[in-house]
Design an enzyme around this catalytic site. Sequence first.
Site, short mmCIF file in Angstrom:
data_model
loop_
_atom_site.label_atom_id
_atom_site.label_comp_id
_atom_site.label_asym_id
_atom_site.label_seq_id
_atom_site.Cartn_x
_atom_site.Cartn_y
_atom_site.Cartn_z
N ARG A 1 11.87 -1.55 10.76
CA ARG A 1 10.87 -0.96 11.65
C ARG A 1 10.71 -1.86 12.87
O ARG A 1 10.73 -3.08 12.74
CB ARG A 1 9.52 -0.89 10.91
N LYS B 1 0.83 -1.22 0.00
CA LYS B 1 0.00 0.00 0.00
C LYS B 1 0.86 1.26 0.00
O LYS B 1 0.61 2.18 -0.76
CB LYS B 1 -0.90 0.07 1.25
N ARG C 1 -9.03 1.29 9.00
CA ARG C 1 -8.57 -0.04 9.38
C ARG C 1 -9.63 -0.80 10.18
O ARG C 1 -9.43 -1.95 10.55
CB ARG C 1 -7.33 0.08 10.25
N ARG D 1 0.26 -8.33 13.95
CA ARG D 1 -0.35 -7.36 13.03
C ARG D 1 -1.23 -8.06 12.01
O ARG D 1 -2.31 -7.56 11.66
CB ARG D 1 0.74 -6.54 12.33
N ARG E 1 11.67 -6.32 4.96
CA ARG E 1 11.51 -4.89 4.66
C ARG E 1 12.46 -4.03 5.51
O ARG E 1 12.61 -4.25 6.69
CB ARG E 1 10.07 -4.46 4.93
P1 AMP Z 1 1.33 1.16 9.16
O1 AMP Z 1 2.55 1.96 8.85
O2 AMP Z 1 0.13 1.54 8.33
O3 AMP Z 1 1.59 -0.33 9.15
O4 AMP Z 1 0.92 1.53 10.67
C1 AMP Z 1 1.80 1.27 11.76
C2 AMP Z 1 1.00 1.18 13.05
O5 AMP Z 1 0.35 2.44 13.31
C3 AMP Z 1 -0.11 0.16 13.09
O6 AMP Z 1 0.35 -1.14 13.40
C4 AMP Z 1 -1.02 0.73 14.17
O7 AMP Z 1 -0.48 0.52 15.47
C5 AMP Z 1 -0.93 2.23 13.90
N1 AMP Z 1 -1.97 2.66 12.92
C6 AMP Z 1 -1.76 3.16 11.66
N2 AMP Z 1 -2.93 3.44 11.04
C7 AMP Z 1 -3.90 3.12 11.94
C8 AMP Z 1 -5.33 3.16 11.90
N3 AMP Z 1 -5.99 3.57 10.81
N4 AMP Z 1 -6.00 2.73 13.00
C9 AMP Z 1 -5.36 2.32 14.12
N5 AMP Z 1 -4.03 2.24 14.21
C10 AMP Z 1 -3.30 2.64 13.14
#
Ligand code: AMP
Length: 215
Positions: A153, A9, A84, A164, A121
């Site tokens: 990360r 994404k 999400r 996750r 990654r």
């Molecule tokens: P990502 O970079 O999109 O994988 O997001 C990293 C982390 O940020 C996720 O594992 C969540 O802990 C938090 N996060 C990001 N977007 C959301 C969302 N829309 N709702 C809740 N937590 C989020």
Amino acid sequence: MLGAPGAGKGTQAERLARALRIPKISTGDILREAVHTGTEIGRRAKAIMDRGELVSDEVIIGVVRERLAKPDAAGGFILDGFPRTVAQAAALDGLMNGHDPLIVVDIAVPEAELVRRLSSRRVCENCGANAEVDSDVDDAGRCLRCGGRLKQRDDDKESVILERLKIYRRDTEPLVDYYRTRPTFRAVNGAQPAERVAADLAAAIDAVATTGTNR
Ligand code: AMP
């Protein structure tokens, strides 16, 4: 842009945002920045993110509402990592009221490939580009784009990856059903080289935009 962690994404959203000259709004990036600068939201989100869990709907909806109100989002935007949960999707529908319909694209990738991608990654500390550990690095193991240092990360460690993906299946995958019946929904095969996914994504968006259907 819908899809599991590791579906691509972020990479696809960034390409598309550049091509369409509209902002990419990534809630993960916004939260990581908040953690980095030590804001109240960042302090509260850090432990949740480190465990691979989701930040509360209330907090994240507030973050997105504020971001969408900025002038650069007036001409359109790409959302990456939001919504999400079904509650977030319902809130987004509310925010979109009176605007052009959302185009929703699901990037589908089998689970084994997601785990492989997430564990290999790396992210550039300098320019934020994503890299795959064995292929997208220069001879010195640095970022191909800018030569910056690559880092894993914290939430791409194996135990957190599995958590996750579990949370994705439980809370986020139901969004595919939430959106599937809309004429503005498309799915693309994300288990292809990034170039192919980008082409399929552009074609899907074009098809939706030219039908001009309301949701
Ligand atoms: P990502 O970079 O999109 O994988 O997001 C990293 C982390 O940020 C996720 O594992 C969540 O802990 C938090 N996060 C990001 N977007 C959301 C969302 N829309 N709702 C809740 N937590 C989020």
